[in-house]
Design an enzyme around this catalytic site. Structure first.
Site, mmCIF file in Angstrom:
data_model
loop_
_atom_site.group_PDB
_atom_site.id
_atom_site.type_symbol
_atom_site.label_atom_id
_atom_site.label_comp_id
_atom_site.label_asym_id
_atom_site.label_seq_id
_atom_site.Cartn_x
_atom_site.Cartn_y
_atom_site.Cartn_z
ATOM 1 C CB CYS A 31 -0.925 -0.036 1.218
ATOM 2 S SG CYS A 31 -1.786 1.503 1.558
ATOM 3 C CB CYS A 34 0.334 1.817 4.044
ATOM 4 S SG CYS A 34 -1.376 1.231 3.927
#
Length: 298
Positions: A31, A34
């Site tokens: 991600c 993230c």
């Protein structure tokens, strides 16, 4: 910053959140947002100097925890206080907005940590070879402020069934229970040992429970009888039954006692895990810790 797993979730997240707000970052290696958010959160944890605790959960590796949090999109950030989620956000917010989010919830100062006096290596080496109880008595006579020795002394007295002596020995550290998990656990054990003689017999309590599965007072009293007898898993089973039916019964008393028993089942001198690793625990403790986490999050 701590990496949470099912094994250490109860200690590092739920229990910790009763002392300081815990910020849970649910992320995954693939991600991109993230990876952008993570360093900001880590920077803020340092900047806030202990006013909140950052815990990261890799949703790829800890899918049970991700499901328990109801993750639909990542990054997802949840803030927990007193064992419960109180706020959160999804997506990689800029640092300024995250500070605004934190400032709504975190205290102005970090919680005080209790100082624990550790015996020096020289003292340990020069101590005479005495039975454990006598050795601890000697240590406390030399240094009454040695909380580590006092906790071990109280524990041995309770194991020997010397409740009155344990109560007297415990009094100097009773006020430190909020800042020390072992003292909290010993307080609960001492309470159970003192209460047991005045409680209904085990058979009578079991009869009451058979007639009414939701007789939580009887279940808790039975758990106390088991604690006084040092029948830890039997006590945990009764407390877990309460939690499965009513998680917040009696102001969270069943969960707190459950955690305290897990603490008592873990040797006080157990080696500490490496940073980011789950605590080393025997299979029984690990199994009950996992069951508690799943029950609290269900």
């Amino acid at each position: 910053m701590i990496d949470a797993t099912v094994a250490n979730f109860e200690t590092e997240v739920v229990e910790a959140s009763h002392t300081v707000p815990v910020l849970v970052d649910l992320w995954a290696p693939w991600c991109g947002p993230c990876r952008a958010l993570g360093p900001i959160l880590e920077k803020l944890e340092v900047a806030y100097e202990g006013r909140f605790k950052l815990v990261k959960i890799n949703t790829e590796e800890e899918q049970e925890l991700a499901a328990a949090f109801g993750v639909r999109s990542i990054p997802m950030v949840m803030l927990l206080k007193d064992g419960q989620p109180v706020d959160g956000f999804v997506g990689a917010l800029p640092e300024g907005q995250i500070r605004e989010f934190l400032d709504k919830h975190v205290p102005d100062t970090a919680p005080e940590q209790a100082d624990e006096a550790e015996p020096s290596d020289a003292e340990a080496a020069s101590a005479p070879a005495l039975p454990p109880l006598e050795k601890l008595q000697q240590d406390l006579a030399t240094n009454p402020a040695n909380d580590n020795a006092r906790k071990a002394y109280v524990e041995l007295l309770l194991k020997d069934g010397r409740t009155a002596d344990a109560k007297l020995a415990f009094e100097p550290i009773a006020g430190k229970a909020l800042a020390d998990a072992r003292i909290q656990a010993l307080a609960d054990w001492l309470c159970a040992a003192q209460a047991a003689p005045g409680l209904p017999p085990v058979a009578a309590l079991q009869s009451s429970i058979a007639a009414n599965k939701r007789d939580f007072d009887a279940r808790y009293a039975l758990a106390q009888q088991h604690m006084a007898a040092q029948q830890w898993t039997a006590a945990l089973d009764e407390l877990l039954d309460i939690l499965m039916r009513d998680k917040s019964w009696s102001e969270d008393r069943a969960r707190k006692t459950f955690v305290n028993i897990l603490e008592l089942m873990t040797p006080a001198d157990a080696p500490k895990p490496a940073p980011g690793q789950p605590p080393v625990a025997d299979p029984t403790v690990e199994s009950y810790r996992r069951r508690l986490s799943m029950t609290v999050l269900s």
